[in-house]
Design an enzyme around this catalytic site. Structure first.
Site, PDB file in Angstrom:
ATOM      1  N   ASP A 104       0.822 -14.904  40.831  1.00  0.00           N
ATOM      2  CA  ASP A 104       0.449 -15.863  41.561  1.00  0.00           C
ATOM      3  C   ASP A 104      -0.309 -16.981  40.500  1.00  0.00           C
ATOM      4  OD1 ASP A 104       1.452 -15.118  43.151  1.00  0.00           O
ATOM      5  OD2 ASP A 104       0.305 -14.877  44.827  1.00  0.00           O
ATOM      6  N   ASP A 105       0.080 -18.314  41.501  1.00  0.00           N
ATOM      7  CA  ASP A 105      -1.043 -19.428  41.088  1.00  0.00           C
ATOM      8  C   ASP A 105       0.051 -20.364  39.763  1.00  0.00           C
ATOM      9  OD1 ASP A 105      -2.320 -18.556  42.876  1.00  0.00           O
ATOM     10  OD2 ASP A 105      -3.229 -18.213  42.528  1.00  0.00           O
ATOM     11  N   HIS A 155       5.766 -20.952  45.149  1.00  0.00           N
ATOM     12  CA  HIS A 155       3.744 -20.796  45.601  1.00  0.00           C
ATOM     13  C   HIS A 155       3.228 -21.550  46.769  1.00  0.00           C
ATOM     14  CE1 HIS A 155       0.910 -17.674  47.019  1.00  0.00           C
ATOM     15  NE2 HIS A 155      -0.249 -18.345  46.221  1.00  0.00           N
ATOM     16  N   HIS A 159      -1.357 -24.728  46.994  1.00  0.00           N
ATOM     17  CA  HIS A 159      -1.917 -23.420  47.505  1.00  0.00           C
ATOM     18  C   HIS A 159      -2.495 -24.087  49.260  1.00  0.00           C
ATOM     19  CE1 HIS A 159      -4.105 -19.933  47.189  1.00  0.00           C
ATOM     20  NE2 HIS A 159      -2.686 -19.701  46.281  1.00  0.00           N
ATOM     21  N   HIS A 249      -2.318 -12.195  39.707  1.00  0.00           N
ATOM     22  CA  HIS A 249      -3.419 -13.866  39.460  1.00  0.00           C
ATOM     23  C   HIS A 249      -2.682 -14.129  37.600  1.00  0.00           C
ATOM     24  CE1 HIS A 249      -4.240 -12.973  43.669  1.00  0.00           C
ATOM     25  NE2 HIS A 249      -3.812 -13.953  43.748  1.00  0.00           N
TER      26      HIS A 249
END
Length: 281
Positions: A104-105, A155, A159, A249
């Site tokens: 993620d991210d 995503h 965020h 991540h």
């Protein structure tokens, strides 16, 4: 005599009605031809609520984008709209003795390249849930991940905590990210994940409208807490199982432990007989 005069009158009315009907039929057929994909007079794809309300099976991903695709671009995928779920997908047991690795991210130039190198070394694929603003900044990394066969997913843009947003903001966060992915790679993402794992009804509905499935996770490494490489490795190995989805991540802070942990637990999973794979694209 009056009775005889009424017969031609009715015939005249019928002739007029037939002519009008023929004209309307011709007009409708012409309009239908004008809407055929590839026709010189074809209008741009419908967007937003207009496209959702239009009855035209099957709906293409580009038809319910927030903005029309770039002229001439063709998305790589075609599939009907997914169902509106009430909970996200947590695991994929239909894949057999297979695990799914997700990150993620990102992308992040300090950590994503190391993760890509390790995945490439063992010839496995993963899912990258990217934030739109970082993907837009690091387009070459997004192309590199896509070129290696990894699945690029949504995503959101920045965020946020989506449960605290109005539906219009959720739509903007998800839509902008899907659009930038499509701009860079030529196709929109088919999977999305809510930041912080915070889902609500609007996120499920809007994601489905955009042609995406919601994916959560089975094993959370909590690598964002930087608990140490050994801890991350242990959490993945202890939580291993058929269909398990692992959350990692590759951005959002110091992810050097995540990069190092992948180098250690990935060969262990393979030695234990697990396949590392992704859903079919």
């Amino acid at each position: 005599m009056k009775k005889d005069q009424m017969i031609p009158g009715r015939r005249a009315v019928l002739r007029i009605a037939a002519c009008v009907g023929a004209a309307l039929t011709t007009r409708l057929l012409t309009a239908g031809q004008a809407q055929t994909p590839g026709s010189p007079a074809a209008p741009p794809p419908a967007t937003g609520a207009q496209a959702v309300s239009r009855a035209a099976p099957p709906v293409k991903p580009s038809a319910y984008r927030l903005q029309p695709m770039t002229e001439g671009a063709q998305p790589r995928y075609r599939r009907p709209l997914p169902p509106v779920r009430k909970t996200p997908i947590l695991e994929m047991p239909e894949l057999g003795r297979t695990m799914v690795l997700t990150f993620d991210d990102g992308p992040d130039p300090d950590y994503t390249p190391g993760i890509l190198r390790t995945l490439r070394r063992y010839d496995v694929r993963a899912m990258f849930f990217v934030c739109g603003e970082t993907a837009d900044t690091h387009r070459d990394l997004l192309r590199e991940a896509d070129g290696d066969g990894h699945i690029i997913c949504n995503h959101t843009w920045s965020h946020p905590l989506m449960t605290a947003l109005r539906p219009s903001r959720i739509r903007d966060e998800m839509g902008r990210t899907s659009q930038v992915v499509e701009d860079i790679l030529g196709y929109p993402p088919l999977w999305y994940r809510a930041p912080y794992g915070a889902w609500n009804r609007y996120a499920f509905e809007i994601g489905a409208e955009m042609g995406m499935e919601p994916l959560a996770w089975t094993v959370d490494t909590l690598d964002w807490e930087t608990p140490g490489t050994d801890t991350i490795v242990r959490r993945v190995v202890d939580g291993a199982g058929p269909g398990v989805v692992v959350l990692n991540h590759d951005a959002g802070g110091d992810r050097s432990q995540s990069v190092a942990a992948l180098r250690r637990y990935l060969p262990r999973l393979l030695d234990d007989g697990y396949r590392i794979a992704v859903p079919h694209r």
